[in-house]
Structure formats: C-alpha cells, structure tokens
Scaffold this active site. Structure first.
Site, mmCIF file in Angstrom:
data_model
loop_
_atom_site.group_PDB
_atom_site.id
_atom_site.type_symbol
_atom_site.label_atom_id
_atom_site.label_comp_id
_atom_site.label_asym_id
_atom_site.label_seq_id
_atom_site.Cartn_x
_atom_site.Cartn_y
_atom_site.Cartn_z
ATOM 1 N N CYS A 1 -14.726 3.725 -27.494
ATOM 2 C CA CYS A 1 -16.013 4.405 -27.497
ATOM 3 C C CYS A 1 -16.626 4.479 -26.108
ATOM 4 O O CYS A 1 -17.700 3.924 -25.863
ATOM 5 C CB CYS A 1 -16.980 3.689 -28.437
ATOM 6 S SG CYS A 1 -16.213 3.328 -30.000
ATOM 7 N N GLY B 1 0.767 -1.237 0.000
ATOM 8 C CA GLY B 1 0.000 0.000 0.000
ATOM 9 C C GLY B 1 0.797 1.285 0.000
ATOM 10 O O GLY B 1 0.225 2.359 -0.206
#
Ligand SMILES: *Cc1c(COP(=O)(O)O)cnc(C)c1O
Length: 436
Positions: free
Chosen positions: A358, A253
């Site tokens: 798209c 992390g």
C-alpha cells in the site's frame, strides 16, 4: 592479501550475460526451467547462476589481475553465504561494512587476511571483533573513528592495520542516493586533512595506506580517474614527508549497463587504474559489489491481476518493494522477460508492473515489450543479483523470499522462505522490566 596476479589466469566465459536462454520457448538457466523452480519453491524468489558469478569474477580478474589488483567482493551487494563461498573459493577477498558481514565472510571460507572493513559507523564491538580475527585492513572515515580504533587496539595489545578513506570531492554522476565521494557527503575524510592525520597516528595504528569509494552504479569512468588521481597525489605527498604508504583500496562502484545493455569497458577501467596509480609500487585492490553479482541473478514473480489503466495496463505481481527495493529507492529499472514465449502482436498494451504493498512507490515501472500479459504469467526481473535479496525486508508482514543457486542442470535452495511464523517467534513478549 595475495595479489590476484599470483592466481592462475582464469578462463573467460563469453556468455556471462547470456545464461538465461529459451529452450522450447521456456526461459531456462543452464538447462533448468525457471518455471520448474517456481513450482518447487513458490514465487517470488531469487535465483543466482553460479557459472555466471564465476564468469564475472574471471572477467574482472583477467582485466585487473595483471596490474596486481586484488578483487574484494562488497558483501553488502549479495550477502548469501553460498554466494560468498562461491567467490571465496576463487580467492576473492571481501569488503565488509558490519560485524555481521564479517561473520558471514569468515563462515563462507574467506580468510581474515582478505577482509577489509569499510563503513562510516563501525561500533567499538565491531572494531574489536575485526582486530581479534586479524582482518587485513580497517578503512577509517574520521578522526574520531581513528581514536576509537587506537583505543581498542591498545586494549587488545595489537597494532591495527589502518587505511584512511579519502573524500576526494568527486561527483560520480550516478543517482544522488548512491553518490558518496562529494565533499558534502557523510563519507571519508577531506584530502587536506589526510597528511596530518596519517603522520600523527598513534603507535597502536599501522598506517598502511589510503582508500576511496565514490559511489555505485558508475557508468562514466572519468570520475574514477579523478578520484584515483587524488589518491596518487596524496601518496606522493605522504611519501615526500617520509611516510610509508603500502596500499591503495580503489573502492567499488563499477556499474552495469542500463536495461541489460553493455556497461563500461573493463579494459578502460583497468587502463585508468594503470594510468593513475599503476606506477607507484603499491598493493592495490578494488571492491566491486554490483558488477560481480547483479548480472548473475534474477527475481521471478507471478502475475496476480491485470486491470485496464490510463496509459498502461496495471499488472499486479506477487513481488513488491520489500522484495526488490531498487526501483522504489533509486528509480532503478530492471530488464524483464516472460518465462513463456511472449504473446506479441495481440493488441497488447504497455504494462505498469506494481506490487501489492500500500504505497505508490511500490511500482517497478512501465514495460511495453512483454506482449500480452495475463494472470498466472511468470516474469523474470534481470540484473537482480545485487542489492535485491540483500535489501529485502518483511514490510507488510510479507515473507522473506527464498534464494536458489543454479548450476549446470540443477538448482538448490540457499535461503529458505521465512514467513509469518518465524516473524511471530521473534515477537514473543519478554517479561516487564524496570530500566536502570
Ligand atoms: C557499497 C560499497 C562498495 C560496493 O559498491 P558497488 O557499487 O556495489 O560496487 C564498495 N566499497 C564500499 C566502501 C561500499 O560502501
């Protein structure tokens, strides 16, 4: 697992972040012009610096190694076998989240004794495979999974080394989609359930300790302090009840600075480890993914078209969200540099970099520091070594793009382009069958 303490103290390269340089105006990596790689493999592509990867590992090991903390690379961040091999050669362990990642880690030369199996949904087959090869540790995330591991261990006649993943109910102050340590998240076991589960584990399980992982791209170190303090308290409680606790897995992390800037201080990170869990006589490890590899990679793309836009010009590039998902998924911004000397001061407008897909989320953001951009220009997205290629897909029937590894003065392809021919091969229809 061999604690990093016993490894030779590696040399730290000060220029871990500065492996991209301009030579004669052209952006180069260790003397290799990125433009030359583009001509050889086509765009878009990922390129990783092997020296930078080694330097990141050296820097982290230098910071936490003296505390006896072993480093296990979170394979999911960049799972190319050549990247894994580079790290395995340095003695780095691996944190895996699937059977596939386990095969990669082993094939890359990481011994099973340095592999930790994490993840909230391990299948029976995956657990079995991990026990068969003798993985160092299985981090278990629920009572139901604990039962499953015990069942498989019984079948195999082995004792499974298990750590319980604690949900410490800590907010990592990072993007919601990569926060994993709050009590409403799907990860880990609430602290109050840990003592009973640990104490009542069946004999097929060797309870070795606890694990935690509170999220990704964490820039504020305080949540680490909170989470590791929860672990330390639990260790004391378990020991007070006469139970044996040998190991703590402190998770990954650790974030890198935004927009190419400096991130959290490694010395501060190490100090928090020392302050929270340092004095407990435990084998410790961390599981960084992003911190080790993000800064060691770039994605290079070519500008296809530019058109005038409202507040910014629209710059259509040949890379898209399927190649680099982070901006679409986490609103991530990557530092971008041109491969050519920037054409500044020519009335250039900010550019909104978008891909050909798209969907309006196929958008890498607005950049106003690139100078005038024209068709055919090549751009390097920095900090792209983590969760880039590893997350890529073939959406829109686009290629899986190549990955290359760069050493001093040379490069090699480490993943070939997979194109429509390869995809169609997987779609050769099978015979019609009746089910069951
Ligand atoms: C994803 C993950 C990591 C690595 O996270 P980074 O932010 O890349 O350091 C470590 N441990 C576990 C359990 C993970 O799921």
């Amino acid at each position: 697992m061999t604690a990093a303490k016993s490894l030779a103290r590696p040399r730290i390269h000060e220029d871990a972040e500065r492996w991209l340089d301009r030579e004669g105006g052209k952006l180069c990596a260790h003397g290799v012009p990125l433009e030359g790689i583009a001509s050889a493999v086509g765009t878009p592509f990922y390129a990783y610096s092997a020296p930078a990867l080694r330097a990141r590992h050296a820097a982290l090991t230098a910071a936490v190694g003296p505390l006896g903390v072993a480093v296990c690379f979170a394979v999911k961040a960049c799972s190319n076998i050549h990247v894994l091999a580079e790290l395995a050669r340095l003695g780095c362990g691996m944190d895996i989240v699937s059977g596939g990642e386990m095969r990669r880690a082993l094939a890359a030369g990481c011994p099973a004794g340095r592999i930790i199996f994490s993840g909230v949904g391990k299948t029976r087959a995956e657990i079995r495979a991990a026990l068969e090869v003798g993985a160092h540790q299985i981090n278990v995330e629920s009572p139901a999974e604990l039962e499953m591991v015990a069942e498989v261990a019984r079948e195999l006649g082995v004792q499974a080394p298990v750590a319980l993943r604690v949900n410490p109910d800590v907010d990592a102050h990072t993007h919601a989609k990569i926060t994993t340590g709050r009590k409403d998240s799907k990860f880990g076991i609430p602290s109050d359930q840990i003592p009973a589960l640990y104490a009542d584990a069946p004999p097929e399980l060797r309870m070795v300790g606890l694990a935690v992982h509170i999220g990704s791209q964490i820039l504020d170190l305080e949540p680490f302090r909170q989470a590791w303090s929860v672990l330390a308290d639990l260790v004391r409680r378990l020991r007070a009840a006469g139970l044996r606790v040998d190991r703590l897995d402190l998770g990954g992390g650790l974030g890198i600075g935004a927009d190419g800037g400096a991130g959290p201080d490694l010395a501060g990170y190490a100090a928090i480890i020392a302050q929270t869990v340092g004095g407990l006589d435990l084998a410790l490890n961390v599981e960084p993914g992003r911190w080790l590899c993000a800064r060691a990679g770039v994605m290079v793309t070519e500008v296809l078209y530019c058109k005038p836009g409202e507040d910014a010009d629209v710059v259509v590039v040949d890379a898209a969200m399927n190649d680099l998902m982070r901006p679409a998924l986490y609103d991530a911004r990557h530092p971008i540099r041109t491969l050519h000397p920037p054409r500044l001061g020519t009335g250039s407008r900010p550019g909104r970099l978008v891909g050909p897909i798209c969907e309006s989320s196929d958008d890498f953001g607005v950049y106003d520091d690139l100078g005038q951009i024209i068709r055919g220009d090549l751009l390097a997205f920095g900090d792209a070594g983590a969760y880039g290629a590893a997350m890529s897909s073939t959406y829109n029937s686009r290629d899986l793009i190549p990955e290359v590894l760069i050493e001093e003065g040379q490069f090699r392809i480490i993943r070939h382009r997979a194109g429509i021919r390869d995809l169609l091969k997987l779609e050769q229809g099978g015979p019609w069958q009746r089910a069951g």
